[in-house]
Structures are given as structure tokens and as C-alpha cells.
Scaffold this motif. Structure first.
Motif, short mmCIF file in Angstrom:
data_model
loop_
_atom_site.label_atom_id
_atom_site.label_comp_id
_atom_site.label_asym_id
_atom_site.label_seq_id
_atom_site.Cartn_x
_atom_site.Cartn_y
_atom_site.Cartn_z
N ASN A 89 8.12 1.61 2.32
CA ASN A 89 8.83 0.65 3.17
C ASN A 89 7.84 0.09 4.20
O ASN A 89 7.60 0.73 5.23
CB ASN A 89 9.99 1.35 3.88
CG ASN A 89 10.75 0.42 4.82
OD1 ASN A 89 10.47 -0.77 4.89
ND2 ASN A 89 11.70 0.96 5.56
N PRO A 90 7.25 -1.07 3.93
CA PRO A 90 6.19 -1.59 4.80
C PRO A 90 6.66 -2.15 6.14
O PRO A 90 5.83 -2.54 6.97
CB PRO A 90 5.54 -2.68 3.95
CG PRO A 90 6.63 -3.14 3.04
CD PRO A 90 7.45 -1.92 2.74
N GLN A 91 7.98 -2.19 6.38
CA GLN A 91 8.48 -2.67 7.66
C GLN A 91 8.30 -1.58 8.72
O GLN A 91 8.82 -0.47 8.57
CB GLN A 91 9.95 -3.07 7.56
CG GLN A 91 10.21 -4.27 6.67
CD GLN A 91 9.52 -5.53 7.17
OE1 GLN A 91 8.85 -6.22 6.41
NE2 GLN A 91 9.69 -5.83 8.44
N VAL A 92 7.57 -1.90 9.79
CA VAL A 92 7.26 -0.91 10.83
C VAL A 92 7.50 -1.52 12.21
O VAL A 92 7.75 -2.72 12.35
CB VAL A 92 5.80 -0.43 10.72
CG1 VAL A 92 5.52 0.14 9.33
CG2 VAL A 92 4.82 -1.55 11.05
N SER A 93 7.39 -0.68 13.22
CA SER A 93 7.49 -1.13 14.60
C SER A 93 6.43 -0.43 15.44
O SER A 93 6.09 0.73 15.18
CB SER A 93 8.89 -0.85 15.17
OG SER A 93 9.01 -1.39 16.48
N LEU A 94 5.90 -1.14 16.42
CA LEU A 94 4.91 -0.60 17.35
C LEU A 94 5.47 -0.70 18.76
O LEU A 94 6.19 -1.64 19.09
CB LEU A 94 3.60 -1.40 17.30
CG LEU A 94 2.90 -1.55 15.96
CD1 LEU A 94 1.71 -2.49 16.10
CD2 LEU A 94 2.45 -0.20 15.43
N ALA A 111 3.41 -3.85 7.59
CA ALA A 111 2.09 -3.22 7.52
C ALA A 111 1.48 -3.44 6.14
O ALA A 111 2.14 -3.29 5.12
CB ALA A 111 2.20 -1.73 7.81
N GLU A 112 0.22 -3.80 6.14
CA GLU A 112 -0.49 -3.99 4.88
C GLU A 112 -1.91 -3.45 5.01
O GLU A 112 -2.51 -3.48 6.10
CB GLU A 112 -0.52 -5.47 4.49
CG GLU A 112 -1.08 -6.39 5.56
CD GLU A 112 -0.93 -7.87 5.24
OE1 GLU A 112 -1.86 -8.64 5.55
OE2 GLU A 112 0.12 -8.24 4.68
N LYS A 113 -2.46 -2.94 3.93
CA LYS A 113 -3.82 -2.40 3.96
C LYS A 113 -4.84 -3.50 4.25
O LYS A 113 -4.69 -4.63 3.76
CB LYS A 113 -4.16 -1.73 2.64
CG LYS A 113 -3.49 -0.39 2.41
CD LYS A 113 -3.97 0.25 1.11
CE LYS A 113 -3.35 1.62 0.88
NZ LYS A 113 -3.80 2.24 -0.38
N ARG A 175 -3.05 -3.24 8.80
CA ARG A 175 -2.80 -4.31 9.77
C ARG A 175 -1.30 -4.54 9.84
O ARG A 175 -0.66 -4.77 8.80
CB ARG A 175 -3.51 -5.60 9.37
CG ARG A 175 -3.16 -6.80 10.28
CD ARG A 175 -3.95 -8.05 9.93
NE ARG A 175 -5.32 -7.97 10.44
CZ ARG A 175 -6.38 -7.68 9.70
NH1 ARG A 175 -6.23 -7.42 8.40
NH2 ARG A 175 -7.59 -7.62 10.24
N VAL A 176 -0.74 -4.47 11.04
CA VAL A 176 0.67 -4.79 11.24
C VAL A 176 0.75 -6.27 11.56
O VAL A 176 0.32 -6.73 12.63
CB VAL A 176 1.29 -3.94 12.36
CG1 VAL A 176 2.75 -4.36 12.58
CG2 VAL A 176 1.20 -2.46 12.03
N VAL A 177 1.28 -7.03 10.61
CA VAL A 177 1.43 -8.48 10.78
C VAL A 177 2.76 -8.72 11.49
O VAL A 177 3.83 -8.45 10.92
CB VAL A 177 1.39 -9.20 9.42
CG1 VAL A 177 1.55 -10.70 9.60
CG2 VAL A 177 0.11 -8.86 8.67
N PRO A 178 2.73 -9.20 12.72
CA PRO A 178 3.97 -9.28 13.50
C PRO A 178 4.93 -10.37 13.04
O PRO A 178 4.51 -11.47 12.69
CB PRO A 178 3.47 -9.56 14.93
CG PRO A 178 2.17 -10.26 14.74
CD PRO A 178 1.57 -9.64 13.51
#
Length: 211
Positions: A89-94, A111-113, A175-178
Motif C-alpha cells: 500500500n504505497p499511500q503514506v503520511s509524514l 511512496a516510490e523507490k 521518495r514520498v510524492v506529496p
């Protein structure tokens, strides 16, 4: 323990729409530089929230290593629990909790590599001991004792005693792409200032949120 009376009144520092940059990344850079100048301990420390395929969340603190218009980058073991969650699940929060400044920055995104070349560039900039540490830890796996870790560290030191230490195939960056970024400034009487940037095409829509 009852903490209902444990409270602090925030200052009237305020945050105004006309003071915000049109780019949330530029606005983040401004706030980050202010946190650095104030001498905050580890201003690049951020809470990373992930969830597995069943939606079970997990939160931990990681270190932001750099950011640019493309997003926020951190590095980890690709076999760690956080990496497994991201694969499912690539959806994340910072969350950047700059409490001393009475500020928070909350990022939601994907998030992506990063590329192997990008991971290698950062890996070679790390101190040698940190490079060795990346080889030692099977992050998030169960171990019986610290002694085994130190034994493995000794073995890795011997293995790479001469020459450069190679990039582990199981280690690299995300990299977390916002997709949205919220800037939160504490205010008196709990009347906080909150502004939310939401990605809209090539630009960003900005809205004030109720505290």
C-alpha cells in the motif's frame, strides 16, 4: 493518570494566507530553515505512517535526507516492515512535529523507490560505519540477542576491510510524492492557523482549514 489539566497556551505567532508561497515545497523549505536556525534537535526527524494490505497502520520516526520539488526522500532496508507495507500500500503520511515552534507539517502522498543511482549517491556519502550498519541489520526481523548483531558487524568489517563498501541490493531510498501538505501553526485559545495545499494539475490549491 488524568492529563485533562496538562495544557500549554500557544503564542500568537499566526500564519496568514498572504505570507504563504504558492509552492508548498518552497514554504516547507522556509519553515525547515527556521527550525534549523532555531537549533531544534533533529529538525529532519519525521513520523512515517504506513498501512499494510489489510489497512493496519504503523507509525515510526525516520530521518528526512533531502527534499526537492519531487518530494521527500528517506532511506531504509527494502526488506523492512515499512518497505513491505509500502509494497502492499504505497499511500503514506509524514508528520514533522516542530513543537518548539508550535508548528506541524503533515504530508499525504505516494511512496516510490528512488533509482539505484540515487541510492548509491547517498550511500557513498554516508560515514563508513553507517555503510557497514546497512549490511548488518536484517531490519524488523526477530533476533535472539545484540551479541549476534555485533558478531555480524565484525564479520562485515572483515569482509569489507579493504576498498569501498558496495551498496546492498536490499537497501535504498523512497521518495514520498506529496498529494497534499498541511501547514499547522498553533494559536491562542486553540484557534490555530491551518492551511492545506492539495495537488491540482501542475499547481496547488490552497485552503484554510478550521482549527
Amino acid at each position: 493518570m488524568d492529563l485533562s489539566d496538562f495544557r500549554k497556551e500557544y503564542s500568537d505567532r499566526g500564519l496568514h494566507r498572504e505570507d504563504l508561497d504558492v509552492s508548498p515545497m518552497v514554504q516547507f523549505k522556509t519553515w525547515f530553515q527556521q527550525a534549523v536556525e532555531l537549533g531544534l534537535h533533529e529538525p529532519n526527524a519525521m513520523s512515517l505512517a504506513t498501512a499494510d494490505a489489510l489497512g493496519r497502520p504503523l507509525l515510526r520516526t525516520v530521518l528526512l535526507k533531502y527534499f526537492d520539488d519531487g518530494g521527500f526522500v528517506f532511506f531504509t532496508n527494502y526488506e523492512s516492515r515499512k518497505a513491505r507495507h509500502i509494497a502492499e500500500n504505497p499511500q503514506v503520511s509524514l508528520l514533522f512535529p516542530w513543537i518548539t515552534l508550535e508548528r506541524q507539517v503533515i504530508v499525504q502522498g505516494r511512496a516510490e523507490k528512488v533509482s539505484t543511482a540515487e541510492s548509491l549517491k547517498y550511500f557513498t556519502s554516508r560515514p563508513r560505519e553507517s555503510q557497514l550498519g546497512a549490511w548488518v541489520s536484517s531490519q524488523s526481523s526477530v533476533i535472539s540477542s545484540r551479541k549476534l548483531l555485533m558478531q555480524k558487524l565484525g564479520e562485515i568489517k572483515d569482509k569489507f576491510s579493504h576498498g569501498e563498501i558496495p551498496l546492498p541490493s536490499f537497501w535504498g531510498g523512497f521518495r514520498v510524492v506529496p498529494e497534499s501538505i498541511e501547514f499547522w501553526q498553533g494559536g491562542p485559545a486553540r484557534i490555530h492557523d491551518r492551511f492545506l495545499y492539495v495537488k491540482a494539475g501542475d499547481g496547488w490549491d490552497v485552503s484554510r482549514l478550521s482549527p
